[in-house]
Structure formats: C-alpha cells, structure tokens
Design a protein around this motif. Sequence first.
Motif, mmCIF file in Angstrom:
data_model
loop_
_atom_site.group_PDB
_atom_site.id
_atom_site.type_symbol
_atom_site.label_atom_id
_atom_site.label_comp_id
_atom_site.label_asym_id
_atom_site.label_seq_id
_atom_site.Cartn_x
_atom_site.Cartn_y
_atom_site.Cartn_z
ATOM 1 N N PRO A 1 -75.625 17.212 95.095
ATOM 2 C CA PRO A 1 -74.948 17.120 93.099
ATOM 3 C C PRO A 1 -76.298 18.494 92.609
ATOM 4 O O PRO A 1 -75.454 19.146 92.250
ATOM 5 C CB PRO A 1 -75.738 15.685 92.690
ATOM 6 C CG PRO A 1 -75.753 15.075 94.234
ATOM 7 C CD PRO A 1 -75.663 15.737 95.341
ATOM 8 N N HIS A 2 -77.032 18.491 93.208
ATOM 9 C CA HIS A 2 -77.907 19.809 92.978
ATOM 10 C C HIS A 2 -77.261 20.878 93.121
ATOM 11 O O HIS A 2 -77.048 22.226 92.082
ATOM 12 C CB HIS A 2 -79.014 20.122 93.386
ATOM 13 C CG HIS A 2 -80.440 18.632 93.925
ATOM 14 N ND1 HIS A 2 -81.166 18.199 92.578
ATOM 15 C CD2 HIS A 2 -80.701 17.954 94.288
ATOM 16 C CE1 HIS A 2 -81.998 17.559 92.467
ATOM 17 N NE2 HIS A 2 -81.262 16.642 93.899
ATOM 18 N N ASP B 1 -73.650 21.329 93.116
ATOM 19 C CA ASP B 1 -72.513 21.380 91.668
ATOM 20 C C ASP B 1 -73.231 21.193 90.328
ATOM 21 O O ASP B 1 -72.510 21.973 89.785
ATOM 22 C CB ASP B 1 -71.925 19.346 91.549
ATOM 23 C CG ASP B 1 -70.902 19.429 92.973
ATOM 24 O OD1 ASP B 1 -70.709 20.382 93.664
ATOM 25 O OD2 ASP B 1 -71.235 18.194 93.142
ATOM 26 N N ARG B 2 -74.213 21.049 89.651
ATOM 27 C CA ARG B 2 -75.286 21.806 88.405
ATOM 28 C C ARG B 2 -75.499 22.902 88.370
ATOM 29 O O ARG B 2 -74.823 23.216 87.377
ATOM 30 C CB ARG B 2 -76.219 20.985 88.453
ATOM 31 C CG ARG B 2 -75.653 19.089 88.607
ATOM 32 C CD ARG B 2 -77.660 17.798 88.121
ATOM 33 N NE ARG B 2 -76.050 17.056 87.939
ATOM 34 C CZ ARG B 2 -77.008 16.032 86.262
ATOM 35 N NH1 ARG B 2 -77.652 16.671 85.712
ATOM 36 N NH2 ARG B 2 -76.786 15.196 86.332
ATOM 37 N N LEU C 1 -71.629 24.716 88.373
ATOM 38 C CA LEU C 1 -71.518 24.370 86.592
ATOM 39 C C LEU C 1 -72.277 26.062 85.931
ATOM 40 O O LEU C 1 -71.536 26.051 84.829
ATOM 41 C CB LEU C 1 -71.506 22.704 86.412
ATOM 42 C CG LEU C 1 -70.930 21.496 86.752
ATOM 43 C CD1 LEU C 1 -70.826 20.454 87.077
ATOM 44 C CD2 LEU C 1 -69.088 22.281 86.661
ATOM 45 N N LEU D 1 -65.457 19.298 93.137
ATOM 46 C CA LEU D 1 -67.195 18.931 92.796
ATOM 47 C C LEU D 1 -67.124 17.854 94.554
ATOM 48 O O LEU D 1 -66.229 17.583 94.483
ATOM 49 C CB LEU D 1 -66.719 18.039 91.740
ATOM 50 C CG LEU D 1 -67.082 17.923 90.746
ATOM 51 C CD1 LEU D 1 -67.074 16.467 89.067
ATOM 52 C CD2 LEU D 1 -68.481 18.376 90.326
ATOM 53 N N SER E 1 -71.142 14.025 93.206
ATOM 54 C CA SER E 1 -71.665 14.225 91.363
ATOM 55 C C SER E 1 -70.531 12.877 90.851
ATOM 56 O O SER E 1 -70.809 12.930 89.273
ATOM 57 C CB SER E 1 -70.976 14.823 91.628
ATOM 58 O OG SER E 1 -72.067 16.190 91.944
ATOM 59 N N GLU F 1 -73.670 10.493 84.529
ATOM 60 C CA GLU F 1 -74.374 11.465 84.327
ATOM 61 C C GLU F 1 -73.976 12.944 84.664
ATOM 62 O O GLU F 1 -74.558 14.386 83.534
ATOM 63 C CB GLU F 1 -75.681 12.017 85.422
ATOM 64 C CG GLU F 1 -76.542 10.151 85.102
ATOM 65 C CD GLU F 1 -75.652 9.329 85.570
ATOM 66 O OE1 GLU F 1 -74.614 9.461 86.259
ATOM 67 O OE2 GLU F 1 -76.192 7.637 85.767
ATOM 68 N N LEU F 2 -73.376 13.683 85.199
ATOM 69 C CA LEU F 2 -72.458 14.873 85.358
ATOM 70 C C LEU F 2 -71.630 15.495 84.498
ATOM 71 O O LEU F 2 -71.601 16.440 83.332
ATOM 72 C CB LEU F 2 -71.539 14.599 86.438
ATOM 73 C CG LEU F 2 -71.415 16.606 86.950
ATOM 74 C CD1 LEU F 2 -72.371 17.404 87.565
ATOM 75 C CD2 LEU F 2 -69.898 16.882 88.026
ATOM 76 N N TYR G 1 -74.007 16.310 81.308
ATOM 77 C CA TYR G 1 -74.334 17.029 81.986
ATOM 78 C C TYR G 1 -73.828 18.193 81.373
ATOM 79 O O TYR G 1 -74.266 19.500 80.961
ATOM 80 C CB TYR G 1 -75.199 17.484 83.487
ATOM 81 C CG TYR G 1 -75.661 18.722 83.774
ATOM 82 C CD1 TYR G 1 -76.777 19.072 83.213
ATOM 83 C CD2 TYR G 1 -75.261 19.865 84.356
ATOM 84 C CE1 TYR G 1 -77.846 20.633 84.029
ATOM 85 C CE2 TYR G 1 -75.325 20.977 84.676
ATOM 86 C CZ TYR G 1 -76.645 21.015 84.660
ATOM 87 O OH TYR G 1 -77.277 22.277 85.059
ATOM 88 N N LEU G 2 -72.907 19.024 81.676
ATOM 89 C CA LEU G 2 -71.253 19.936 81.599
ATOM 90 C C LEU G 2 -71.567 19.428 80.371
ATOM 91 O O LEU G 2 -71.322 20.492 79.179
ATOM 92 C CB LEU G 2 -70.150 19.393 82.161
ATOM 93 C CG LEU G 2 -69.173 19.998 81.913
ATOM 94 C CD1 LEU G 2 -69.359 21.151 82.349
ATOM 95 C CD2 LEU G 2 -67.752 19.691 82.835
#
Length: 673
Positions: A491-492, A494-495, A498, A521, A525, A530-531, A534-535
């Motif tokens: 997940p880290h 992926d962020r 992005l 992805l 995630s 949440e993602l 964030y996006l």
Amino acid sequence: MNYRRQTLRLLALEDSPNDVERWVKLFRNAGLPPRVQHIASIETMEEALSEQPWDVVLSAEETTRLNAQQVLAIIEKHQKDIPVIVTLPEYNPQRTSTWLSAGARDAIPSAHEEHILHAVLRELTSLEDRRNLSNVRQELNESNKRCQLLLANASEAIAYIHDGMHVDANAAYLQLTGYDHADDLAGIPLIDMIAAQHQAEIRQMLKQFGTDQTTDQVECELVHTDGHSTPVSLRLSAAQYDDEPCIQLILLPLMVPVLSQPVNHKASAETEEQFLEQAASAVTAATEATLAWIQLDDFQNLQQEASIDGIISIQGSIVRMAEELFPAAAICHYTDDSFLLVETAGNPDDTHKRLITLQSAIDEHLFGSDDETLTATVSIGFAVKEHKQDITILLNNAESACQRAIKNAKRLCRYSKTEELDEKARDGDVQAMIRQALSQDSFRLLFQPVINITGSEEKQYEVFLRLHSHQGEVVEAGTFMAAAESSSLMPHIDRWVLRQCVRQLAQVHKQGQSVRLLIHLSHLSIQGTELAQYLSGLLKATELPPDSIVLQLPESIVLQQLKRIVDFAEAIHNIGCQLAITRFQGDSRSMKILKHLDIQFVRLDGSFTSKLDENSDENIIKMLDILKEHNIRSIVPKVESTRTLAHLWRMGVDYAQGYYIQGPMEAMDFDFG
C-alpha cells in the motif's frame, strides 16, 4: 596426523649413548626429527618424566643398570600415558607375549628397524587420539560444570522433566514450588503441580511435544506445596539430562512486585522479565530515555580460556562498573554475554559520553583473581526514545545498533533507522531496499506508450516501477513485489507511485499536453475507500483532470474480491478516475465481471498476441464486440511486428502496446504523431 612436521620426544634405554644414535638416525631419515634422551638410571628417568612430556619409550630388554620391567614400573608409578616398545635381541613369541602382558605396547627384535618405525608411528597416532579424547572430556566436564553453575544461579525457575516426571530442578524452581531439595521433587509428576483447571491443557502440551521443538509460553497456575496457587508463564524446550532426551521447563512468575523509581535492579534474584517490566514503566513515564545493549566480545573464546569463576568475575564486575557510572540507571545482566542499561535521568548526549567512559574502563580493567588474570572488551549499541516508543522497540533498536557496531568494528553505535536500512539494503535485504526507496524517493518510474490504432491521437502510457540495488542492478519485479506484500509495504508503494505519477503528469499537462497514465494497483490497496480519498486529494492539489488516471487491477484479483472491488470502483468513479482490468482472459467468467463492474479498459492477456491466427479470429472478434457493447476499450500488449499491428487493426482492437512500438521509457516524450 602430519608426522613430517612433528618432533618425536623419545626416551631410550640402551647400554650407552652411542647405542641410542641408531634410533636418532632411523627417525630422522623417516622425516620425523627426534628429541632423544638416553636413560642411564632410575634417577635420570624419573627426572626426565618430571621435566617435560614424552611421546614414546624405546627400551632394551636388559641393560647393565636398568631393564624394561623397571621402565614400565616407573611409568606406572608416575601415572604417565607413555607407550613403551621393548626391543628384543631376537624374535621370541613367548617373550613378546610376556612383555605385552606386562604393559608394553609391543616387543620387536632390535634388528627389525622398519617394524620398530611403524610401531612408533602407530603409537603416536594412538597417543594423539587419547590426548584429544582427554581434552574433549575435560572440556565436556568444564561445560557441564558451567551449565550446572549457571543453572544453580539462574534467576529463572528451571526444571527437567522425563516422561512427565521431575528429574532435577534449580534453587529458584524449588523456592517457587515449595520444595527444600531437588531429591524431594524427583519423580513427582508435573501435572500434579498444576492447578486442576489447567491440567488438560498442560497434559496435551506434554503429549504433543516433540524432541526438536520449543513451545510458546503458556499461562497457568502452579500449586505450591502449602496449597496456594501462583500464576506463572510456562515454556517447554527440548534438552538432554544424563545423556538422555528430556524436556526443559522454565517457569516465570506473573505477579511482579512494584518498585519505586528509579528502578532498583541490583537484586540478583530478579528475572529478566521482571527487569524489562520494571524498566518499561520507567521508559513510559520518562520524557527522555536511553537503552544500551552491552555485549562481551569473543565470548565463545573467553569461555574456552577462562574458568567459570573467571567468567562470573567479569560479568559481576561489568555490572558494578556500570552501576558506578550510571547510579540512577536500571542495569541487568541479560544473557551470558550481554547486559542492558536503561537511563531515564540524563540526556542522551550525556549518556553517550558515559557509555564511552564505561567501554574504556572495561578495556583497561584486569578481571579475575591473582591466580587468573583476564581482560575483556565490549561492544555497545544504544537507542534513544523517540515519540512514544516502548521498551520493546528500544530493546530491538539497541540490539540492532550493537550488532552493527560489532559487524563494522565501530564498537559503539547509536541506533539510526536510516543507517540500519542503508546497511541492510547494501547487504541485499529486499525489504530494506524497498523501505529505503520509499524514504529517499529512489524508486524509478518507466512509461511505455499505449497507442490508439483506430486513428485517434490520444496519448497514454502504462507505468512500470523499477527498484535498483546499491550496485545499480535491477531487482526483479516479482522478487521485490513479493517482499513488499509479505511485509505489508505494497500500500505504501502504491501511494508512492500515485504521488509521483500525479506530480509528473501535472507537469506534462501544464506544458499543454493531454496525457493519460495507466497505473497498476495491488490488491492490498482496495480495502475500503482510503486510497480513493488519498488520490482525490492529490488531484485537487495539482488540478489534474481525474480522467487522466486509469487504475489497473488483474482479472484474477477482481474475480476473487468482486464485491469489494465493486465498492472500490464506485469510489474511484466518484472522483472521476477510470478503471481497467489486466490479463483479461475473455472466457465466460471474464464476461460475467462486465455485468457487475463498471470498467473503461481491458488489457487482454499476453497469450492472445502469440495465438493470433486469422482462422481462429472469430472468437476474439466476438469478444471485442461484446466489449464495445459495454463501451469498454481493448488493449493488446506484446506487439512485436508490423504484421501483428495490422492484424489487430483489422480485428477492431482499440490500442496496441509492445517493444515493436516502443519499450518502457524514463520520460513521457514519445511521438504519438
């Protein structure tokens, strides 16, 4: 055994020194340089035996002053392990048998020099084996004594169990259970000492216990001889007692007395767990705290060279020296070769200086006694409390710093997450490489063009992530993705991808170019929204058009987690982004996805490209028609030739991608015209 490099220490009984010379020449010519002493009398032989060790005695059967029988008696009197070979004037089977019965290792005619040489070599081998065996037995005895002493003085309650019965226990165990002597406990079943409500669990644990395992700690109640119960933590591990396999049992009381601050650790009866619990309270309450891990260097060699008393002297002296320099600290002899120090009174810089002083003091100190003078050095790692770190984190960090100090010969190191990651990454730890890449933004993004083959001038790229080792080599994607998933780092990642994609894409759009990115992805995630949130924040901050981001998920994950992905897709569409399925198989299961999920792109599985055949295009064309009915655009990867590209155009494919068109690039500067 290399006889060519060994000096033969030989005692020789002959009538005169001249008679001994023949043996000197014999062994020297055989490449076995001798150190020979002539035995002239009982006195000279006894004096020789007391001055130095000898390997072999060559004894004439009779001389004017001494005979072989007396030689054997003198050696037996002095209790020396020295083989005696008797030389006879001539071969006589009866005389040979007599000398062998008397204790000689052989009896050979003196004229048979070759026979005598081989007999001496044979006895040297046997002698070396006996000496080695004696050394091993001595080391074993020392080891057993050390183990017994450590067991007797251990603060933990330790016992040994065979067939469920106690066979031995240390003083701490006897005190905890209420017995006066280990003999009183011998033969008593462990189950009889466990409270009734826990007996079934412990009985099952003993039944399932193997000879090569260690169990996790289990909490239960131990029944004292006076009837009261004590909550304990019980742990089993495989052991040996009197050369027989058995079970080692360790009990730790769960009721810990509360100590006033500062923590008083000097009572030797405290267990390591008690110390850590008390120190944990001090660390939690303190604004500043430093934990130091102090480790004796070359402890294995020290064990071989020093006596048990000498080692205990070193251990005790180090604790006392630490107490003098850190009067307000908590100090614990943690394991055989390590010590813990928790300082909550001074600032970290002051603690650092005093640790240097402690290390120097240990370097210069003479340990042991007048009869055994010993020296020792230590390596120290220390960690400083940050934010709300607890004792467990500090302990792990301090040990890590100490290991780094040992490995890099720095001797004293302060824990640094950055340095730890850098060192692990240099050593090839993929998880460390990932963490370092995340913290230093050292991942690399590559962009492969995806061209529209229907005549549209769209500009879009698929994004690939690359990780490089410290040596500049590319870490295989499957390797670092597997490491990232196993350590919950995906997940880290992926962020990070992005964030970097949005930032770079925003710069491209500011230059007047309309570009779309297709971004992979991980399944980790898509848990919740949440993602998407964030996006959404990234897009608003950069004023980037949301439809310039297409998020990609493989078909296998979509099929496994369809309900969850339906919710995720809704959240993505609500912020204006698009969704794509990769590795699309086009079978009946694939088509069912289209009824439940609103997607904008599918990337066909790479196998389609290799199977293209105009005679079997009908099924593919039907699939493409269904996709068009759902307003879903198709992408075919792995295009490697003009022929394939033309074939896809005739079939009605929307987009093509492959090395024939362009491989992954470091910048989004492909000429789509």
